[in-house]
Design an enzyme around this catalytic site. Structure first.
Site, PDB file in Angstrom:
ATOM      1  N   ASP A  30       5.240   9.976  -1.959  1.00  0.00           N
ATOM      2  CA  ASP A  30       4.343  10.968  -2.557  1.00  0.00           C
ATOM      3  C   ASP A  30       2.972  10.824  -1.877  1.00  0.00           C
ATOM      4  O   ASP A  30       2.380   9.734  -1.908  1.00  0.00           O
ATOM      5  CB  ASP A  30       4.231  10.678  -4.065  1.00  0.00           C
ATOM      6  CG  ASP A  30       3.272  11.636  -4.774  1.00  0.00           C
ATOM      7  OD1 ASP A  30       2.564  12.402  -4.087  1.00  0.00           O
ATOM      8  OD2 ASP A  30       3.237  11.585  -6.019  1.00  0.00           O
ATOM      9  N   GLU A  80     -10.724  -9.544  15.526  1.00  0.00           N
ATOM     10  CA  GLU A  80      -9.476 -10.288  15.393  1.00  0.00           C
ATOM     11  C   GLU A  80      -8.394  -9.636  16.243  1.00  0.00           C
ATOM     12  O   GLU A  80      -7.217  -9.950  16.115  1.00  0.00           O
ATOM     13  CB  GLU A  80      -9.050 -10.413  13.933  1.00  0.00           C
ATOM     14  CG  GLU A  80      -8.874  -9.107  13.199  1.00  0.00           C
ATOM     15  CD  GLU A  80      -8.384  -9.328  11.779  1.00  0.00           C
ATOM     16  OE1 GLU A  80      -7.291  -9.878  11.612  1.00  0.00           O
ATOM     17  OE2 GLU A  80      -9.101  -8.937  10.840  1.00  0.00           O
ATOM     18  N   CYS A 112     -11.184 -10.502   9.058  1.00  0.00           N
ATOM     19  CA  CYS A 112     -12.199  -9.453   8.910  1.00  0.00           C
ATOM     20  C   CYS A 112     -13.593 -10.002   8.626  1.00  0.00           C
ATOM     21  O   CYS A 112     -14.547  -9.239   8.524  1.00  0.00           O
ATOM     22  CB  CYS A 112     -11.815  -8.509   7.774  1.00  0.00           C
ATOM     23  SG  CYS A 112     -10.213  -7.763   8.007  1.00  0.00           S
ATOM     24  N   THR A 153      -2.253   1.393   5.969  1.00  0.00           N
ATOM     25  CA  THR A 153      -3.582   0.774   5.957  1.00  0.00           C
ATOM     26  C   THR A 153      -3.990   0.323   7.361  1.00  0.00           C
ATOM     27  O   THR A 153      -4.737  -0.627   7.524  1.00  0.00           O
ATOM     28  CB  THR A 153      -3.659  -0.411   4.958  1.00  0.00           C
ATOM     29  OG1 THR A 153      -2.732  -1.433   5.359  1.00  0.00           O
ATOM     30  CG2 THR A 153      -3.316   0.022   3.545  1.00  0.00           C
ATOM     31  N   SER A 202      -2.362 -10.817  -0.808  1.00  0.00           N
ATOM     32  CA  SER A 202      -3.645 -10.567  -0.127  1.00  0.00           C
ATOM     33  C   SER A 202      -4.651  -9.920  -1.079  1.00  0.00           C
ATOM     34  O   SER A 202      -5.839 -10.230  -1.033  1.00  0.00           O
ATOM     35  CB  SER A 202      -3.446  -9.720   1.132  1.00  0.00           C
ATOM     36  OG  SER A 202      -3.166  -8.366   0.823  1.00  0.00           O
ATOM     37  N   HIS A 234     -15.775  -5.142   1.907  1.00  0.00           N
ATOM     38  CA  HIS A 234     -14.763  -4.992   2.947  1.00  0.00           C
ATOM     39  C   HIS A 234     -13.674  -4.069   2.387  1.00  0.00           C
ATOM     40  O   HIS A 234     -13.195  -4.276   1.267  1.00  0.00           O
ATOM     41  CB  HIS A 234     -14.168  -6.353   3.314  1.00  0.00           C
ATOM     42  CG  HIS A 234     -12.912  -6.230   4.117  1.00  0.00           C
ATOM     43  ND1 HIS A 234     -12.872  -5.525   5.294  1.00  0.00           N
ATOM     44  CD2 HIS A 234     -11.635  -6.669   3.881  1.00  0.00           C
ATOM     45  CE1 HIS A 234     -11.630  -5.550   5.765  1.00  0.00           C
ATOM     46  NE2 HIS A 234     -10.862  -6.230   4.927  1.00  0.00           N
ATOM     47  N   LYS A 243     -11.136  -1.900  -7.044  1.00  0.00           N
ATOM     48  CA  LYS A 243     -10.606  -3.098  -7.719  1.00  0.00           C
ATOM     49  C   LYS A 243     -11.657  -4.205  -7.701  1.00  0.00           C
ATOM     50  O   LYS A 243     -11.835  -4.924  -8.681  1.00  0.00           O
ATOM     51  CB  LYS A 243      -9.350  -3.606  -6.992  1.00  0.00           C
ATOM     52  CG  LYS A 243      -8.100  -2.755  -7.131  1.00  0.00           C
ATOM     53  CD  LYS A 243      -6.993  -3.395  -6.281  1.00  0.00           C
ATOM     54  CE  LYS A 243      -5.772  -2.531  -6.108  1.00  0.00           C
ATOM     55  NZ  LYS A 243      -4.920  -2.428  -7.277  1.00  0.00           N
ATOM     56  N   ASN A 273      -8.398   0.930   7.989  1.00  0.00           N
ATOM     57  CA  ASN A 273      -8.960  -0.418   8.060  1.00  0.00           C
ATOM     58  C   ASN A 273      -9.507  -0.662   9.467  1.00  0.00           C
ATOM     59  O   ASN A 273      -8.813  -0.429  10.465  1.00  0.00           O
ATOM     60  CB  ASN A 273      -7.890  -1.478   7.721  1.00  0.00           C
ATOM     61  CG  ASN A 273      -8.505  -2.842   7.441  1.00  0.00           C
ATOM     62  OD1 ASN A 273      -9.697  -3.060   7.634  1.00  0.00           O
ATOM     63  ND2 ASN A 273      -7.688  -3.775   6.969  1.00  0.00           N
ATOM     64  N   SER A 305      -9.027 -12.491   5.614  1.00  0.00           N
ATOM     65  CA  SER A 305      -7.815 -13.180   5.164  1.00  0.00           C
ATOM     66  C   SER A 305      -7.717 -14.565   5.780  1.00  0.00           C
ATOM     67  O   SER A 305      -8.231 -14.837   6.862  1.00  0.00           O
ATOM     68  CB  SER A 305      -6.587 -12.367   5.565  1.00  0.00           C
ATOM     69  OG  SER A 305      -6.431 -11.291   4.687  1.00  0.00           O
TER      70      SER A 305
HETATM   71  P1  HMG Z   1       2.440  -1.023  -1.725  1.00  0.00           P
HETATM   72  O1  HMG Z   1       3.462  -1.939  -2.237  1.00  0.00           O
HETATM   73  O2  HMG Z   1       2.841  -0.038  -0.696  1.00  0.00           O
HETATM   74  O3  HMG Z   1       1.776  -0.156  -2.844  1.00  0.00           O
HETATM   75  O4  HMG Z   1       1.256  -1.943  -1.153  1.00  0.00           O
HETATM   76  P2  HMG Z   1       1.784  -0.315  -4.429  1.00  0.00           P
HETATM   77  O5  HMG Z   1       3.136  -0.039  -4.956  1.00  0.00           O
HETATM   78  O6  HMG Z   1       1.089  -1.594  -4.801  1.00  0.00           O
HETATM   79  O7  HMG Z   1       0.862   0.936  -4.806  1.00  0.00           O
HETATM   80  C1  HMG Z   1      -0.461   0.967  -4.398  1.00  0.00           C
HETATM   81  C2  HMG Z   1      -1.225   1.751  -5.457  1.00  0.00           C
HETATM   82  O8  HMG Z   1      -0.817   3.128  -5.403  1.00  0.00           O
HETATM   83  C3  HMG Z   1      -0.968   1.275  -6.893  1.00  0.00           C
HETATM   84  O9  HMG Z   1      -2.198   1.412  -7.583  1.00  0.00           O
HETATM   85  C4  HMG Z   1       0.011   2.341  -7.427  1.00  0.00           C
HETATM   86  O10 HMG Z   1      -0.026   2.496  -8.828  1.00  0.00           O
HETATM   87  C5  HMG Z   1      -0.502   3.584  -6.724  1.00  0.00           C
HETATM   88  P3  HMG Z   1      -2.949   0.076  -8.154  1.00  0.00           P
HETATM   89  O11 HMG Z   1      -2.031  -0.499  -9.174  1.00  0.00           O
HETATM   90  O12 HMG Z   1      -3.121  -0.856  -6.963  1.00  0.00           O
HETATM   91  O13 HMG Z   1      -4.229   0.588  -8.685  1.00  0.00           O
HETATM   92  N1  HMG Z   1       0.473   4.674  -6.622  1.00  0.00           N
HETATM   93  C6  HMG Z   1       0.173   5.973  -6.819  1.00  0.00           C
HETATM   94  N2  HMG Z   1      -0.990   6.577  -7.148  1.00  0.00           N
HETATM   95  C7  HMG Z   1      -0.964   7.942  -7.262  1.00  0.00           C
HETATM   96  N3  HMG Z   1       0.148   8.693  -7.070  1.00  0.00           N
HETATM   97  C8  HMG Z   1       1.318   8.113  -6.745  1.00  0.00           C
HETATM   98  C9  HMG Z   1       1.365   6.695  -6.612  1.00  0.00           C
HETATM   99  N4  HMG Z   1       2.339   5.830  -6.289  1.00  0.00           N
HETATM  100  C10 HMG Z   1       1.770   4.573  -6.288  1.00  0.00           C
HETATM  101  N5  HMG Z   1       2.406   8.866  -6.556  1.00  0.00           N
HETATM  102  C11 HMG Z   1      -0.742  -2.584  -0.060  1.00  0.00           C
HETATM  103  C12 HMG Z   1      -0.071  -1.564  -0.994  1.00  0.00           C
HETATM  104  C13 HMG Z   1      -2.192  -2.267   0.072  1.00  0.00           C
HETATM  105  C14 HMG Z   1      -0.573  -3.991  -0.633  1.00  0.00           C
HETATM  106  C15 HMG Z   1      -0.066  -2.505   1.330  1.00  0.00           C
HETATM  107  O14 HMG Z   1      -0.399  -1.276   1.921  1.00  0.00           O
HETATM  108  C16 HMG Z   1      -0.440  -3.629   2.268  1.00  0.00           C
HETATM  109  O15 HMG Z   1       0.204  -4.668   2.302  1.00  0.00           O
HETATM  110  N6  HMG Z   1      -1.544  -3.449   3.102  1.00  0.00           N
HETATM  111  C17 HMG Z   1      -1.999  -4.471   4.038  1.00  0.00           C
HETATM  112  C18 HMG Z   1      -2.674  -5.628   3.338  1.00  0.00           C
HETATM  113  C19 HMG Z   1      -4.013  -5.282   2.729  1.00  0.00           C
HETATM  114  O16 HMG Z   1      -4.642  -4.326   3.082  1.00  0.00           O
HETATM  115  N7  HMG Z   1      -4.487  -6.176   1.839  1.00  0.00           N
HETATM  116  C20 HMG Z   1      -5.768  -5.999   1.192  1.00  0.00           C
HETATM  117  C21 HMG Z   1      -6.444  -7.303   0.832  1.00  0.00           C
HETATM  118  S1  HMG Z   1      -6.473  -8.467   2.197  1.00  0.00           S
HETATM  119  C22 HMG Z   1      -7.786  -7.913   3.211  1.00  0.00           C
HETATM  120  O17 HMG Z   1      -8.575  -7.103   2.807  1.00  0.00           O
HETATM  121  C23 HMG Z   1      -7.861  -8.478   4.575  1.00  0.00           C
HETATM  122  C24 HMG Z   1      -7.387  -7.575   5.694  1.00  0.00           C
HETATM  123  O18 HMG Z   1      -8.331  -6.549   5.945  1.00  0.00           O
HETATM  124  C25 HMG Z   1      -7.128  -8.391   6.951  1.00  0.00           C
HETATM  125  C26 HMG Z   1      -8.196  -9.326   7.464  1.00  0.00           C
HETATM  126  O19 HMG Z   1      -8.955  -9.955   6.761  1.00  0.00           O
HETATM  127  O20 HMG Z   1      -8.204  -9.483   8.682  1.00  0.00           O
HETATM  128  C27 HMG Z   1      -6.075  -6.890   5.365  1.00  0.00           C
END
Ligand code: HMG
Length: 386
Positions: A30, A80, A112, A153, A202, A234, A243, A273, A305
């Protein structure tokens, strides 16, 4: 004490863009999960003749055009997306920008977070030699595997900051809160061009790092949350900032509501990102989209991270506003060439062959391009005749 901080700041991004609505349709998701659930509309993607060097040099060029190179004796390149195990990517940028030889150049890495380490190092250098300026460049390409949870992302972009005494944009205050914890939430092994990530972990690790850094800031005599007018974060995806703001409000006992979240996400929603550049792209968006922040205190939360994080604060300076940057960033974002999903997947799968000479196709319209590899060494060109 002489105020030190960000004197000027500029963004650059990549040649291509993928609309996340197209990605959602193609993989049966979706589209609201991406637009609302994670808060992302688009992601930038480099052409074959672009990388962190070309984006970083493109971000820094307007700073040099506006301020010249006088006083710059240090170039700190945070990334990175390492291009070489030995040579700092900043050395190629130094050459592309025609900087004088009397500039120390180094690359910093900690996911990051490292642009913030660079900013703090720059402030330390200027505290000792207030006549010096430091060019800080944060540049990254966020890449996850195709069809993985991290795929929506991804993104690409760079921020360049001129750091100086008596800054025109944001004075960075001396007290900050820091936090380090060894956690396997996200990393990129040496043999992989994509990150390994535990998405749920994460998000938890990021929020724990935020409260850890807040506690350190408070213990060191930093301001109460009520004395901070906006916080930028970030943003691996813009919902993360929401959040984080909720968690910080609960933890520090003062409700920030949603203030600053929309304005601080305008660029990140479209870039994706940008790892090291993400926090500073958010700061730029906030400065460019709020009416008047002069004299206001802004918190900046930097998370990398692995993990290292820092919560610092800055005071927005009188006369900081630049209507021009908002226009320039919008034009750069609008000028990206859209990819369809098949083109995106093909570009994603294209990697440089190892150990042979390569000449990259001419695609980018940026002032600098990655020309290819000769004798295993990377070569770059300036394309704008400058
Ligand atoms: P996911 O499993 O695809 O998504 O992972 P989900 O099932 O957790 O859903 C995400 C959100 O969408 C949820 O909302 C759902 O309810 C909502 P939340 O509960 O979080 O508020 N949702 C909807 N909303 C509206 N309509 C819909 C619908 N369906 C679901 N139909 C995840 C998401 C971000 C974890 C994934 O994309 C991922 O692994 N990304 C990469 C890791 C990441 O970005 N981590 C962030 C923290 S770590 C960080 O910031 C460091 C980093 O930048 C690296 C570095 O430091 O170098 C990553």
């Amino acid at each position: 004490m002489t105020p030190i901080g960000i004197h000027d700041l500029e963004l650059a991004t990549a040649h291509h863009v993928l609309d996340l609505g197209l990605l959602a349709t193609s993989n049966g998701t979706d589209p609201n999960k991406y637009r609302i659930g994670i808060g992302q509309d688009e992601m930038s993607m480099p052409a074959p003749d672009e990388d962190v060097v070309t984006m970083g040099a493109s971000a820094a060029l307007p700073l040099l055009q506006r301020h010249g190179a006088d006083g710059i004796r240090t170039l700190l390149f945070a990334t990175e997306t390492g291009l070489d195990q030995s040579k700092a990517a900043g050395v190629w940028v130094h050459q592309l920008l025609g900087l004088p030889a009397h500039v120390r150049t180094v690359e910093l890495k900690q996911a990051c977070y490292s642009a913030t380490a660079a900013l703090q190092a720059a402030i330390g250098i200027i505290a000792r030699s207030p006549e010096e300026k430091v060019l800080v460049i944060a540049s990254d390409v966020a890449r996850y595997e195709l069809d993985s949870g991290g795929e929506p992302t991804q993104g690409a972009g760079a921020v360049a900051m001129l750091v100086s005494a008596n800054p025109a944009l944001v004075e960075i205050e001396p007290i900050s809160g820091v936090h380090t914890a060894d956690v396997d939430d996200f990393w990129r092994p040496n043999d992989s061009s994509t990150a390994v990530v535990d998405g749920a972990l994460s998000v938890r690790a990021y929020l724990d790092a935020l409260t850890g850094a807040w506690d350190d800031l408070a213990a060191r005599g930093g301001p109460e949350l009520a004395a901070i007018d906006r916080v930028v974060y970030h943003q691996p995806f813009t919902k993360m900032a929401k959040k984080a703001q909720q968690r910080l409000s609960q933890h520090a006992g003062s409700d920030l509501g949603e203030v600053g979240l929309q304005t601080g996400s305008v660029y990140n929603r479209r870039l994706g990102n940008t790892y090291t550049a993400s926090l500073y792209a958010s700061l730029a968006a906030l400065l460019d989209h709020e009416d008047d922040l002069a004299g206001q205190r802004v918190g900046l939360f930097s998370y990398g991270s692995g993990s290292v994080s820092e919560l610092l604060t800055g005071i927005v300076q009188p006369g900081y506003a630049s209507a021009d940057r908002a226009r320039r960033v919008r034009e750069a974002l609008d000028a990206r060439v859209p990819l369809d999903v098949a083109e995106y997947r093909q570009l994603h799968a294209t990697e440089l062959p190892s150990g042979v000479d390569v000449a990259t196709p001419r695609v980018t319209k940026a002032p600098f391009r990655f020309a290819g590899i000769r004798g295993r060494a990377r070569h770059y060109e300036r394309t704008d005749g400058g």
